[in-house]
Design a protein around this motif. Structure first.
Motif, PDB file in Angstrom:
ATOM      1  N   TRP A  63      -6.993  40.703  47.446  1.00  0.00           N
ATOM      2  CA  TRP A  63      -7.610  41.371  48.591  1.00  0.00           C
ATOM      3  C   TRP A  63      -7.502  42.883  48.396  1.00  0.00           C
ATOM      4  N   ASP A  64      -8.606  43.568  48.583  1.00  0.00           N
ATOM      5  CA  ASP A  64      -8.627  45.024  48.407  1.00  0.00           C
ATOM      6  C   ASP A  64      -8.655  45.777  49.727  1.00  0.00           C
ATOM      7  N   SER A  65      -8.278  45.090  50.784  1.00  0.00           N
ATOM      8  CA  SER A  65      -8.208  45.742  52.095  1.00  0.00           C
ATOM      9  C   SER A  65      -7.122  45.081  52.922  1.00  0.00           C
ATOM     10  N   GLN A  66      -6.727  45.751  53.977  1.00  0.00           N
ATOM     11  CA  GLN A  66      -5.710  45.206  54.856  1.00  0.00           C
ATOM     12  C   GLN A  66      -6.267  44.026  55.668  1.00  0.00           C
ATOM     13  N   SER A  67      -5.373  43.279  56.279  1.00  0.00           N
ATOM     14  CA  SER A  67      -5.754  42.132  57.100  1.00  0.00           C
ATOM     15  C   SER A  67      -5.829  42.534  58.563  1.00  0.00           C
ATOM     16  N   ASN A  98      -2.458  47.393  59.709  1.00  0.00           N
ATOM     17  CA  ASN A  98      -2.230  48.757  60.230  1.00  0.00           C
ATOM     18  C   ASN A  98      -1.128  49.483  59.462  1.00  0.00           C
ATOM     19  N   GLY A  99      -1.098  49.301  58.159  1.00  0.00           N
ATOM     20  CA  GLY A  99      -0.141  49.999  57.307  1.00  0.00           C
ATOM     21  C   GLY A  99       1.239  49.396  57.250  1.00  0.00           C
ATOM     22  N   SER A 100       1.482  48.332  58.034  1.00  0.00           N
ATOM     23  CA  SER A 100       2.773  47.640  58.012  1.00  0.00           C
ATOM     24  C   SER A 100       2.635  46.337  57.237  1.00  0.00           C
ATOM     25  N   VAL A 101       3.700  45.982  56.525  1.00  0.00           N
ATOM     26  CA  VAL A 101       3.740  44.714  55.803  1.00  0.00           C
ATOM     27  C   VAL A 101       4.463  43.694  56.674  1.00  0.00           C
ATOM     28  N   TYR A 102       3.813  42.549  56.889  1.00  0.00           N
ATOM     29  CA  TYR A 102       4.378  41.498  57.745  1.00  0.00           C
ATOM     30  C   TYR A 102       4.688  40.261  56.914  1.00  0.00           C
ATOM     31  N   PRO A 125       3.028  54.566  52.075  1.00  0.00           N
ATOM     32  CA  PRO A 125       2.105  54.463  50.936  1.00  0.00           C
ATOM     33  C   PRO A 125       0.974  53.447  51.159  1.00  0.00           C
ATOM     34  N   PHE A 126       1.097  52.615  52.216  1.00  0.00           N
ATOM     35  CA  PHE A 126       0.147  51.513  52.369  1.00  0.00           C
ATOM     36  C   PHE A 126      -1.023  51.912  53.260  1.00  0.00           C
ATOM     37  N   HIS A 127      -1.783  52.860  52.721  1.00  0.00           N
ATOM     38  CA  HIS A 127      -3.040  53.262  53.363  1.00  0.00           C
ATOM     39  C   HIS A 127      -4.196  52.532  52.684  1.00  0.00           C
ATOM     40  N   ASP A 128      -4.346  52.767  51.391  1.00  0.00           N
ATOM     41  CA  ASP A 128      -5.262  51.958  50.581  1.00  0.00           C
ATOM     42  C   ASP A 128      -4.431  50.852  49.935  1.00  0.00           C
ATOM     43  N   VAL A 129      -4.851  49.606  50.151  1.00  0.00           N
ATOM     44  CA  VAL A 129      -3.979  48.480  49.815  1.00  0.00           C
ATOM     45  C   VAL A 129      -4.693  47.487  48.899  1.00  0.00           C
ATOM     46  N   ARG A 130      -3.940  46.960  47.962  1.00  0.00           N
ATOM     47  CA  ARG A 130      -4.380  45.828  47.147  1.00  0.00           C
ATOM     48  C   ARG A 130      -3.285  44.769  47.195  1.00  0.00           C
ATOM     49  N   GLN A 131      -3.645  43.567  47.627  1.00  0.00           N
ATOM     50  CA  GLN A 131      -2.679  42.478  47.744  1.00  0.00           C
ATOM     51  C   GLN A 131      -3.126  41.326  46.850  1.00  0.00           C
ATOM     52  N   GLU A 132      -2.215  40.835  45.999  1.00  0.00           N
ATOM     53  CA  GLU A 132      -2.575  39.791  45.047  1.00  0.00           C
ATOM     54  C   GLU A 132      -1.537  38.678  45.035  1.00  0.00           C
ATOM     55  N   LEU A 142       4.351  34.713  42.954  1.00  0.00           N
ATOM     56  CA  LEU A 142       4.764  35.834  43.793  1.00  0.00           C
ATOM     57  C   LEU A 142       3.543  36.561  44.342  1.00  0.00           C
ATOM     58  N   ILE A 143       3.812  37.461  45.281  1.00  0.00           N
ATOM     59  CA  ILE A 143       2.782  38.334  45.831  1.00  0.00           C
ATOM     60  C   ILE A 143       3.115  39.770  45.460  1.00  0.00           C
ATOM     61  N   ASP A 144       2.112  40.471  44.949  1.00  0.00           N
ATOM     62  CA  ASP A 144       2.222  41.900  44.663  1.00  0.00           C
ATOM     63  C   ASP A 144       1.328  42.654  45.636  1.00  0.00           C
ATOM     64  N   ILE A 145       1.900  43.690  46.264  1.00  0.00           N
ATOM     65  CA  ILE A 145       1.123  44.564  47.136  1.00  0.00           C
ATOM     66  C   ILE A 145       1.275  45.980  46.603  1.00  0.00           C
ATOM     67  N   THR A 146       0.177  46.590  46.263  1.00  0.00           N
ATOM     68  CA  THR A 146       0.214  47.982  45.829  1.00  0.00           C
ATOM     69  C   THR A 146      -0.493  48.831  46.867  1.00  0.00           C
ATOM     70  N   GLY A 147       0.014  50.015  47.075  1.00  0.00           N
ATOM     71  CA  GLY A 147      -0.567  50.911  48.069  1.00  0.00           C
ATOM     72  C   GLY A 147      -0.560  52.347  47.597  1.00  0.00           C
ATOM     73  N   SER A 148      -1.478  53.108  48.143  1.00  0.00           N
ATOM     74  CA  SER A 148      -1.523  54.534  47.818  1.00  0.00           C
ATOM     75  C   SER A 148      -1.955  55.324  49.044  1.00  0.00           C
ATOM     76  N   ASN A 149      -1.494  56.533  49.088  1.00  0.00           N
ATOM     77  CA  ASN A 149      -1.823  57.433  50.192  1.00  0.00           C
ATOM     78  C   ASN A 149      -1.743  58.849  49.619  1.00  0.00           C
ATOM     79  N   HIS A 150      -2.917  59.370  49.219  1.00  0.00           N
ATOM     80  CA  HIS A 150      -2.966  60.648  48.515  1.00  0.00           C
ATOM     81  C   HIS A 150      -2.113  60.561  47.246  1.00  0.00           C
ATOM     82  N   GLU A 151      -1.097  61.375  47.104  1.00  0.00           N
ATOM     83  CA  GLU A 151      -0.320  61.398  45.863  1.00  0.00           C
ATOM     84  C   GLU A 151       0.836  60.392  45.877  1.00  0.00           C
ATOM     85  N   LEU A 152       1.029  59.726  47.006  1.00  0.00           N
ATOM     86  CA  LEU A 152       2.110  58.744  47.125  1.00  0.00           C
ATOM     87  C   LEU A 152       1.582  57.348  46.758  1.00  0.00           C
TER      88      LEU A 152
END
Length: 770
Positions: free
Chosen positions: A31-35, A57-61, A90-97, A104-114
């Protein structure tokens, strides 16, 4: 030269494993977007723990729970919900796999330089969850444990505790969990209230209070919960809030100092304890034991590597197209197998109505909007055996033999209770396991009938769907025998259950015949199975149903074939005598064709099953390579009474029937409908169908049908591609009886590769559809 050959073999093996891993990874969910909410969650699990994971909304549940979390009401409770927040986030732009190959589940996030990467996995040998984050810059984090069972409350909707449907009283409550902070840990647990156990109420309802001291009650003294902790984490503030209409309270752990590493560990523990202090002492001892997370993760990886190499089905993987419903069949079969493996080492079987991955009920049916996240239709501890069986039949061909005993143990543990009930009600031997029965072998209160007439026969269920329905115990007996035939594993612990299940039908229907007709057998010396039922569908004065006759015919013959260590010579004579007294499978003519009848007689049709085709599946009396195949085909075409008996949703078995009869086009069409994407964000969260979301008997029945399209066995013969469309390319690895492994590739309507182990079994292979 010999060294070169060994090196070449190793290179080829590694190449094969690499290609296999790449094939599995094609099925990863990305998934390339939040839920939007928990309804768009992703499953991960291991041991007997399941988690729903999503970013909102930027939180991981994270919802999490175990397969044995049974409370006073025998509801299967979640352990709680985790909410992870970070600052800066960091979880503004999110990729969840979901990485299937790694479990396992990998979640990567980015927010500008973070940027940050978060990994969630569950151990395979312990009920422990690990959440591991790394970021490119130091950040602060908070892990909030949220719980909604914080006070005693009345149970509003009885569907979540179905034993209490129609219960006349109002004294049904949710009891509070205990949550506390201790030495930078959050400790949470639920201690069952021994003064208010549903099984105790059912014992009174079912007029067996005088047996109470002899009956096992699995809810008594049971405590379940866990501990949450992590390096660089200290206890934070308590709070409260609301999520999808459910009010919750919370305790938090926060980072002591900003860091580029955030680790959170949740270790769960359950058992029988006289006090919560005993449970806490035991849980603390386990949690304080030194562990090497790297070593644990290596074990975790090795488990999933072996799991995926053990069995697979890849369809059209060379031209993978996620929008293609045929490709989805192979992908969703694989994901469903993964969901079952998340409870690979559980004490209790995976529940058909959601497994470990249910979520907020308001997102499924607004009628249950007032209920909390513990809700699932048809409840937790009550086993609907007719549905449960479909989850475990596919494990024979996948070779997941270590998981199957959890379903068999359900019967083994409660056998004594079932036999005591039978003796008390009817004065004869054997075990009576009904379809709607809890893990103690006691009938669900709803099916027994809270408002039953006072003069209604003791022991009978007061419901038209189950009054005389005891057949599921025969099917699970057969599953155990098939488990032995496939794996060769010891079934000694389950032989008493099988014997008792069959003994019940012998003694009960001799008892009934004498009661109703003054003689134990018919004039020609045959059993009279009356009053009976053909599954839940054909009711009212049912006599000699075809599914019961077929079941006993198969079982009595198979028991005679077992080694003497399981069945003595005298017992084999007993089963031979039983077999000789079984009536013939009833037949009838429909539209000019001879078909299998549901029974010799019945009054009403009240459900949607097709018991007249159970001689095809599960009982394998009719099918490819067996006599009278046309009789079965004509039963499918002409022998069904109502149109709604044929369907693809939920527990319907139509694809299985068609595959076993060689009806390729119909099997393929139904299987595509069955195993295509669910229409929810996560593709195998099917349902609710007849049950709930995710509907696991939907996935189970679909998996059986797909396997039967690829491989079937009759006697020693192994039929390959018996109902397989020529236009579907496939590679598979599945089990056949006698520990036989079949691996094949089929492309453009031809078999390109075929491997059979042991090699001498190749002579038994019959290639079809060439």
């Amino acid at each position: 030269m010999r060294g070169f050959k060994i090196l070449l073999a190793l290179i080829l093996l590694c190449h094969h494993q690499l290609l296999h891993s790449q094939s599995i990874s094609k099925y990863n969910i990305i998934w390339d977007s939040q839920s939007k909410n928990s309804g768009e969650s992703m499953p991960v699990g291991g041991h007997d723990v399941g988690c729903n994971v999503w970013v909102e909304n930027g939180s991981v549940y994270l919802y999490f729970g175990r397969s044995n979390n049974f409370d006073e009401n025998n509801a299967l409770l979640k352990s709680g919900r985790i909410k992870l927040d970070f600052s800066p986030n960091p979880f503004h732009d999110v990729r969840q796999e979901l990485k299937l190959e790694n479990g396992l589940i990998d979640i990567t996030g980015s927010n500008h330089e973070l940027s940050a990467s978060l990994r969630i996995w569950v151990e395979v040998d312990r009920p422990a969850i690990h959440i591991e984050l790394t970021s490119n810059k130091p950040i602060s984090g908070q892990a909030e444990y949220q719980y909604w069972r914080f006070e005693k409350k009345p149970v509003i909707t009885r569907w979540v505790v179905p034993s209490f449907i129609d219960y006349p009283g109002n004294d049904i409550y949710w009891y509070a969990d205990s949550v506390k902070n201790s030495q930078n840990k959050i400790i949470f647990y639920h201690q069952n209230n021994n003064d208010d156990l549903v099984i105790d109420k059912e014992i009174i309802q079912q007029d067996i209070l005088h047996l109470k001291d002899s009956l096992w009650n699995p809810l008594k003294d049971f405590v379940f919960g866990g501990m949450m902790s992590g390096k660089n984490l200290i206890t934070g503030k308590k709070g409260d809030g609301s999520y999808i209409g459910t009010h919750y309270k919370s305790s938090a752990l926060v980072t002591k100092n900003p860091s580029t590493i955030f680790n959170l560990d949740i270790l769960m523990h359950s058992g029988y304890y006289k006090s919560s202090k005993e449970w806490e002492k035991s849980a603390t001892k386990i949690a304080s034991a030194k562990t090497d997370t790297k070593s644990l993760f290596k074990t975790h990886q090795n488990f999933w590597k072996h799991f995926w190499e053990q069995s697979y089905i890849f369809i059209n993987n060379d031209k993978a197209n996620p929008s293609d419903s045929i490709w989805q069949v192979g992908r969703n079969y694989t994901i469903f197998r993964y969901q079952m493996a998340c409870n690979a080492q559980g004490e209790y079987p995976t529940k058909f109505n959601g497994g470990l991955f249910t979520y907020d009920p308001a997102l499924i049916n607004n009628a249950f909007a007032s209920d909390n996240p513990d809700f699932r239709a048809w409840g937790g501890g009550v086993m609907t055996a007719q549905n449960q069986r479909l989850l475990y039949w596919p494990l024979l061909k996948t070779g997941d033999f270590k998981t199957m005993p959890q379903q068999f143990d359900f019967y083994r543990r409660s056998l004594k209770n079932a036999e005591l009930r039978t003796k008390d009600y009817w004065g004869h031997g054997g075990a009576c396991f009904t379809d709607q029965m809890n893990q103690a072998g006691i009938v669900s209160g709803r099916e027994f009938g809270w408002n039953r007439p006072k003069d209604y026969e003791r022991g009978l269920q007061y419901t038209p769907y189950h009054e005389y329905y005891f057949t599921s115990q025969l099917e699970f007996s057969f599953m155990i025998l098939e488990y032995y035939r496939y794996s060769g594993n010891d079934i000694g612990p389950y032989i008493p259950f099988i014997k008792s299940a069959i003994k019940f039908f012998d003694e009960h229907y001799r008892f009934r015949a004498k009661q109703n007709f003054g003689t134990e057998f018919s004039s020609d010396g045959k059993y009279i199975f009356y009053p009976c039922m053909a599954l839940e569908t054909y009711t009212g004065h049912v006599k000699n149903p075809s599914d019961v006759i077929t079941a006993l015919n198969v079982l009595t013959k198979r028991l005679q074939q077992l080694p003497l260590k399981y069945i003595s010579s005298k017992e084999k004579e007993y089963y031979s005598a039983m077999a000789s007294r079984l009536p013939e499978i009833p037949l009838r003519e429909r539209n000019g064709h001879k078909t299998i009848a549901p029974a010799e007689q019945w009054d009403k049709i009240i459900n949607m099953e097709i018991p007249q085709l159970y001689p095809v599946f599960p009982w394998s009396v009719y099918g490819l390579g067996k006599p009278n195949l046309q009789l079965a085909i004509d039963t499918w075409n002409y022998g069904v009474d109502n149109a709604n008996q044929k369907d693809y949703i939920s527990w319907h078995q139509d694809a299985i029937f068609c595959a076993r009869m060689g009806l390729t086009d119909e099997a393929a069409t139904i299987t595509v409908k069955k195993l295509k994407n669910a229409g929810r964000r996560f593709p195998t969260f099917w349902g609710p169908g007849h049950d709930w979301v995710p509907d696991h008997n939907w996935g189970g029945s679909g998996s059986i049908g797909l396997q039967e399209m690829l491989i079937q066995t009759t006697d020693d013969r192994i039929f390959l591609f018996p109902s397989w469309p020529k236009a579907w390319d496939v590679s598979f690895k599945l089990m056949a009886p006698n520990n036989t492994i079949v691996e094949a590739t089929y492309k453009n309507g031809k078999v390109e590769k075929l491997s059979v182990l042991p090699a001498e079994r190749m002579k038994d292979v019959v290639l079809m559809n060439q």
